[in-house]
Write a protein that holds these residues in place. Structure first.
Motif, PDB file in Angstrom:
ATOM      1  N   TYR A 419       0.824  -1.217   0.000  1.00  9.73           N
ATOM      2  CA  TYR A 419       0.000   0.000   0.000  1.00  9.73           C
ATOM      3  C   TYR A 419       0.856   1.264   0.000  1.00  9.73           C
ATOM      4  O   TYR A 419       0.477   2.284  -0.594  1.00  9.73           O
ATOM      5  CB  TYR A 419      -0.962  -0.002   1.184  1.00  9.73           C
ATOM      6  N   GLN A 420       2.009   1.204   0.649  1.00  6.55           N
ATOM      7  CA  GLN A 420       2.895   2.366   0.620  1.00  6.55           C
ATOM      8  C   GLN A 420       3.375   2.647  -0.802  1.00  6.55           C
ATOM      9  O   GLN A 420       3.481   3.796  -1.229  1.00  6.55           O
ATOM     10  CB  GLN A 420       4.070   2.146   1.568  1.00  6.55           C
ATOM     11  N   LEU A 421       3.657   1.594  -1.554  1.00  8.29           N
ATOM     12  CA  LEU A 421       4.045   1.760  -2.954  1.00  8.29           C
ATOM     13  C   LEU A 421       2.870   2.260  -3.788  1.00  8.29           C
ATOM     14  O   LEU A 421       3.021   3.154  -4.629  1.00  8.29           O
ATOM     15  CB  LEU A 421       4.559   0.430  -3.506  1.00  8.29           C
ATOM     16  N   LEU A 422       1.684   1.701  -3.528  1.00  2.54           N
ATOM     17  CA  LEU A 422       0.488   2.089  -4.280  1.00  2.54           C
ATOM     18  C   LEU A 422       0.168   3.563  -4.073  1.00  2.54           C
ATOM     19  O   LEU A 422      -0.136   4.291  -5.023  1.00  2.54           O
ATOM     20  CB  LEU A 422      -0.693   1.208  -3.847  1.00  2.54           C
ATOM     21  N   GLN A 423       0.269   4.012  -2.826  1.00  2.00           N
ATOM     22  CA  GLN A 423      -0.064   5.399  -2.503  1.00  2.00           C
ATOM     23  C   GLN A 423       0.975   6.386  -3.019  1.00  2.00           C
ATOM     24  O   GLN A 423       0.688   7.573  -3.185  1.00  2.00           O
ATOM     25  CB  GLN A 423      -0.244   5.545  -0.992  1.00  2.00           C
ATOM     26  N   SER A 424       2.183   5.893  -3.278  1.00  2.00           N
ATOM     27  CA  SER A 424       3.232   6.773  -3.808  1.00  2.00           C
ATOM     28  C   SER A 424       3.300   6.745  -5.338  1.00  2.00           C
ATOM     29  O   SER A 424       4.221   7.295  -5.939  1.00  2.00           O
ATOM     30  CB  SER A 424       4.594   6.388  -3.220  1.00  2.00           C
ATOM     31  N   GLY A 425       2.320   6.058  -5.959  1.00  2.43           N
ATOM     32  CA  GLY A 425       2.251   6.033  -7.409  1.00  2.43           C
ATOM     33  C   GLY A 425       3.023   4.920  -8.080  1.00  2.43           C
ATOM     34  O   GLY A 425       3.040   4.821  -9.310  1.00  2.43           O
ATOM     35  N   LYS A 426       3.657   4.040  -7.306  1.00  2.00           N
ATOM     36  CA  LYS A 426       4.412   2.917  -7.872  1.00  2.00           C
ATOM     37  C   LYS A 426       3.487   1.698  -7.992  1.00  2.00           C
ATOM     38  O   LYS A 426       3.608   0.715  -7.263  1.00  2.00           O
ATOM     39  CB  LYS A 426       5.636   2.605  -6.997  1.00  2.00           C
ATOM     40  N   ALA A 438      -0.050 -12.819  -2.037  1.00  3.55           N
ATOM     41  CA  ALA A 438      -1.132 -13.744  -2.380  1.00  3.55           C
ATOM     42  C   ALA A 438      -0.602 -15.160  -2.586  1.00  3.55           C
ATOM     43  O   ALA A 438      -1.239 -16.141  -2.192  1.00  3.55           O
ATOM     44  CB  ALA A 438      -1.853 -13.261  -3.628  1.00  3.55           C
ATOM     45  N   ASP A 439       0.569 -15.277  -3.195  1.00  2.00           N
ATOM     46  CA  ASP A 439       1.164 -16.595  -3.413  1.00  2.00           C
ATOM     47  C   ASP A 439       1.634 -17.220  -2.100  1.00  2.00           C
ATOM     48  O   ASP A 439       1.607 -18.435  -1.935  1.00  2.00           O
ATOM     49  CB  ASP A 439       2.342 -16.491  -4.386  1.00  2.00           C
ATOM     50  N   THR A 440       2.053 -16.371  -1.153  1.00  2.00           N
ATOM     51  CA  THR A 440       2.555 -16.863   0.134  1.00  2.00           C
ATOM     52  C   THR A 440       1.412 -17.219   1.078  1.00  2.00           C
ATOM     53  O   THR A 440       1.518 -18.166   1.865  1.00  2.00           O
ATOM     54  CB  THR A 440       3.460 -15.800   0.793  1.00  2.00           C
ATOM     55  N   PHE A 441       0.309 -16.462   0.997  1.00  2.17           N
ATOM     56  CA  PHE A 441      -0.845 -16.680   1.896  1.00  2.17           C
ATOM     57  C   PHE A 441      -2.111 -16.894   1.069  1.00  2.17           C
ATOM     58  O   PHE A 441      -3.020 -16.038   1.059  1.00  2.17           O
ATOM     59  CB  PHE A 441      -1.001 -15.492   2.847  1.00  2.17           C
ATOM     60  N   PRO A 442      -2.198 -18.010   0.351  1.00  6.69           N
ATOM     61  CA  PRO A 442      -3.305 -18.227  -0.592  1.00  6.69           C
ATOM     62  C   PRO A 442      -4.678 -18.371   0.047  1.00  6.69           C
ATOM     63  O   PRO A 442      -5.687 -18.267  -0.641  1.00  6.69           O
ATOM     64  CB  PRO A 442      -2.900 -19.525  -1.304  1.00  6.69           C
ATOM     65  N   LYS A 443      -4.746 -18.586   1.369  1.00 11.44           N
ATOM     66  CA  LYS A 443      -6.039 -18.743   2.034  1.00 11.44           C
ATOM     67  C   LYS A 443      -6.562 -17.439   2.626  1.00 11.44           C
ATOM     68  O   LYS A 443      -7.630 -17.420   3.232  1.00 11.44           O
ATOM     69  CB  LYS A 443      -5.942 -19.816   3.125  1.00 11.44           C
ATOM     70  N   SER A 444      -5.817 -16.362   2.478  1.00 13.35           N
ATOM     71  CA  SER A 444      -6.222 -15.079   3.046  1.00 13.35           C
ATOM     72  C   SER A 444      -6.994 -14.263   2.010  1.00 13.35           C
ATOM     73  O   SER A 444      -6.465 -13.943   0.941  1.00 13.35           O
ATOM     74  CB  SER A 444      -4.993 -14.289   3.506  1.00 13.35           C
ATOM     75  N   GLY A 445      -8.244 -13.934   2.326  1.00 13.00           N
ATOM     76  CA  GLY A 445      -9.037 -13.109   1.420  1.00 13.00           C
ATOM     77  C   GLY A 445      -8.492 -11.698   1.300  1.00 13.00           C
ATOM     78  O   GLY A 445      -8.588 -11.068   0.241  1.00 13.00           O
ATOM     79  N   ASN A 446      -7.889 -11.185   2.383  1.00 14.16           N
ATOM     80  CA  ASN A 446      -7.416  -9.807   2.400  1.00 14.16           C
ATOM     81  C   ASN A 446      -6.341  -9.553   1.348  1.00 14.16           C
ATOM     82  O   ASN A 446      -6.303  -8.499   0.715  1.00 14.16           O
ATOM     83  CB  ASN A 446      -6.882  -9.464   3.795  1.00 14.16           C
ATOM     84  N   VAL A 447      -5.446 -10.544   1.134  1.00 15.34           N
ATOM     85  CA  VAL A 447      -4.354 -10.330   0.178  1.00 15.34           C
ATOM     86  C   VAL A 447      -4.890 -10.198  -1.242  1.00 15.34           C
ATOM     87  O   VAL A 447      -4.357  -9.434  -2.057  1.00 15.34           O
ATOM     88  CB  VAL A 447      -3.298 -11.456   0.265  1.00 15.34           C
ATOM     89  N   TYR A 448      -5.968 -10.928  -1.555  1.00 18.30           N
ATOM     90  CA  TYR A 448      -6.557 -10.828  -2.888  1.00 18.30           C
ATOM     91  C   TYR A 448      -7.312  -9.508  -3.068  1.00 18.30           C
ATOM     92  O   TYR A 448      -7.324  -8.936  -4.155  1.00 18.30           O
ATOM     93  CB  TYR A 448      -7.478 -12.018  -3.154  1.00 18.30           C
ATOM     94  N   ASP A 449      -7.938  -9.038  -1.988  1.00 16.86           N
ATOM     95  CA  ASP A 449      -8.590  -7.730  -2.053  1.00 16.86           C
ATOM     96  C   ASP A 449      -7.573  -6.646  -2.398  1.00 16.86           C
ATOM     97  O   ASP A 449      -7.826  -5.775  -3.240  1.00 16.86           O
ATOM     98  CB  ASP A 449      -9.248  -7.395  -0.712  1.00 16.86           C
ATOM     99  N   SER A 450      -6.420  -6.708  -1.737  1.00 18.26           N
ATOM    100  CA  SER A 450      -5.373  -5.708  -1.967  1.00 18.26           C
ATOM    101  C   SER A 450      -4.834  -5.796  -3.389  1.00 18.26           C
ATOM    102  O   SER A 450      -4.641  -4.773  -4.057  1.00 18.26           O
ATOM    103  CB  SER A 450      -4.238  -5.899  -0.954  1.00 18.26           C
ATOM    104  N   LEU A 451      -4.595  -7.016  -3.843  1.00 18.20           N
ATOM    105  CA  LEU A 451      -4.085  -7.210  -5.201  1.00 18.20           C
ATOM    106  C   LEU A 451      -5.091  -6.727  -6.246  1.00 18.20           C
ATOM    107  O   LEU A 451      -4.738  -6.046  -7.219  1.00 18.20           O
ATOM    108  CB  LEU A 451      -3.751  -8.689  -5.424  1.00 18.20           C
ATOM    109  N   GLY A 452      -6.364  -7.062  -6.031  1.00 21.67           N
ATOM    110  CA  GLY A 452      -7.402  -6.611  -6.944  1.00 21.67           C
ATOM    111  C   GLY A 452      -7.488  -5.098  -7.003  1.00 21.67           C
ATOM    112  O   GLY A 452      -7.675  -4.503  -8.074  1.00 21.67           O
ATOM    113  N   GLU A 453      -7.333  -4.448  -5.837  1.00 18.43           N
ATOM    114  CA  GLU A 453      -7.372  -2.986  -5.778  1.00 18.43           C
ATOM    115  C   GLU A 453      -6.219  -2.378  -6.581  1.00 18.43           C
ATOM    116  O   GLU A 453      -6.390  -1.374  -7.282  1.00 18.43           O
ATOM    117  CB  GLU A 453      -7.281  -2.538  -4.315  1.00 18.43           C
ATOM    118  N   ALA A 454      -5.037  -3.006  -6.507  1.00 16.87           N
ATOM    119  CA  ALA A 454      -3.883  -2.499  -7.246  1.00 16.87           C
ATOM    120  C   ALA A 454      -4.078  -2.666  -8.751  1.00 16.87           C
ATOM    121  O   ALA A 454      -3.766  -1.755  -9.533  1.00 16.87           O
ATOM    122  CB  ALA A 454      -2.619  -3.222  -6.788  1.00 16.87           C
TER     123      ALA A 454
END
Length: 468
Positions: A419-426, A438-454
């Protein structure tokens, strides 16, 4: 010289055995406390926990201690009486307040909420019940997930009546009762129902009917303007450094996340839930019903998550009742094990700490099971290299760190780095970080939400549903 009687020798023997038992039990308790202290001290040393912890065994406190600073500017340490914003732990207090009113005959769980809120949108108010609000099955869109909530809304004060109108007429996400979808909006509405039925503010009701009866003198509704003794300041990570957390007007978390407390007060709360001080057993037990699957293997009750979980690294399972919380600069966790009356409370004022990981290890200590000691987080080393040398250099460094027994990828820290990278435009760099998570924690819904947002921010509407 007169010999001791057999009776006297028997008494000495009994006393000796009892004394040894006392010493043994004390030793066991001290050993567990020492292990917990070693664990949390290492998390603190690795800059992964700044807060206060309390642990009980069989209902008795065996450990409580503060780590790091409640205020970094004045170097004031965290203590067991430090007050922290609770975030969503607030929901369990809201749920109990609702059940008190049900027990008094002032509310019913299975009637439309328009019964109590005649001004609420008729389109939706006639379809939703209090039970559905309590279990996150109402389908009301979650206001804290609105794209403009944090930048445009969160700093402004609202009355409950006015703020409810911002989401009451929105289309429901699904038919009420159909499935689980976590929604702060539902608990916001519950707070307003409490006010309308009792004629008191949400804050007044909780103070008079929960905090005062339990002598929870260090708990209450957090107002930014109030001078609150021993209140911790909230901080967030910016790479390896900390910054003051973003301001949020506390009228908005409301009955979904507005309260503050201490680990000691939450112990009083925990103990009350084994009694009938606040509710009769019939209604108290409704808090912990397995009403709806909430991301298997957990279920959601009323303000609590219920799950049969492995103890440490073993195959042995135990049922836990818990809830976490997160609000600007703070994250929190309360975990209860009703079978043994064990309690783990972790309150953190730097946001994003791996409290679930810490809690798993503490549970293992309580049950004498194997557990993992903490490792340093690779996320912020990785982030610094990306910022200074670019993504390829960062990926090479991460690969090197992953070969070390000293470092590990931590979900929360890696998410924060993304998120720090996302907010800085990277954006491209953020996508890479979120994909690793997401690859490291495939059972976590939160990581996919973040990836989808990016992906969405990058304009890739197709891939934003990555793996979902």
């Amino acid at each position: 010289m007169k010999k001791k009687s057999n009776h006297s020798l028997f008494k000495v023997l009994i006393f000796s055995v009892l004394f040894q038992l006392i010493l043994t039990n004390t030793s066991i308790a001290q050993t567990k406390a020492d292990k917990i202290n070693e664990l949390l001290s290492l998390y603190s040393k690795y800059d992964q926990f700044t807060g206060t912890a309390l642990v009980t065994e069989n209902g008795q406190i065996i450990y409580k201690k503060g780590f790091g600073l409640a205020n970094m500017e004045w170097k004031i340490p965290n203590q067991p009486n430090t007050k922290f914003r609770l975030g969503s732990i607030t929901k369990q207090f809201t749920a109990l307040a609702i059940l008190q009113l049900v027990e008094q005959g002032k509310l019913k769980l299975d009637v439309p909420i328009s019964t109590y809120l005649p001004d609420y949108s008729k389109t939706n108010g006639d379809k939703i019940t209090i039970h559905q609000l309590l279990t996150h099955t109402a389908g009301i869109p979650n206001y804290t997930s609105f794209p403009n909530f944090f930048p445009d809304i969160s700093r402004n004060p609202y009355t409950p009546e006015v703020f409810i109108k911002t989401f009451a007429d929105l289309p429901l996400q699904f038919k009420p009762g159909e499935k689980f979808a976590y929604s702060n909006s539902g608990y916001f509405v519950l707070g307003y129902i409490i006010e309308k039925v009792t004629g008191k503010t949400y804050e007044q009701y909780l103070q008079e009917n929960i905090f005062t009866p339990l002598k929870m003198i260090n708990s209450g509704y957090d107002h930014h303007s109030d001078i609150i003794e021993n209140r911790a300041t909230g901080y967030e990570r910016n790479g390896k450094a900390y910054v003051n957390s973003r301001y949020i007007d506390m009228s908005l978390p409301y009955a979904a996340g507005s309260l503050y407390s201490t680990v000691e007060d939450l112990y009083l709360w925990d103990q009350a839930l084994y009694s009938e001080k606040l509710l009769s057993a019939k209604y108290r037990d409704l808090l912990f019903g397995k009403y709806i699957p909430a991301g298997p293997p957990s279920y959601y009750g009323y303000g609590w998550s219920i799950e049969d979980i492995n103890i440490g690294e073993s195959d042995e399972k135990v049922q836990i009742v818990e809830h976490g919380g997160g609000i600007n600069g703070f994250n929190t966790l309360i975990t209860r094990i009703p079978l043994s009356k064990d309690l783990i409370v972790l309150l953190n004022n730097t946001g994003g700490a791996s409290l679930n990981e810490m809690c798993r290890a503490i549970r293992a200590i309580l049950y004498d099971k194997p557990y993992d000691m903490p490792k340093k987080s690779s996320a912020y080393v990785f982030l610094d290299i990306i910022k200074s040398q670019g993504l390829e250099a960062g990926l090479a460094k991460l690969k090197e760190l992953n070969k070390s027994d000293e470092y590990a990828i931590k979900e929360n820290e890696m998410n924060s780095a993304g998120y720090q990278l996302l907010q800085s435009g990277k954006t491209k760099e953020a996508i890479a970080v979120f994909k690793i998570n997401a690859d490291t924690f495939p059972k976590s819904g939160n990581v996919y939400d973040s990836l989808g947002e990016a992906y969405l921010k990058d304009g890739d509407k197709k891939t934003c549903y990555y793996k979902l």
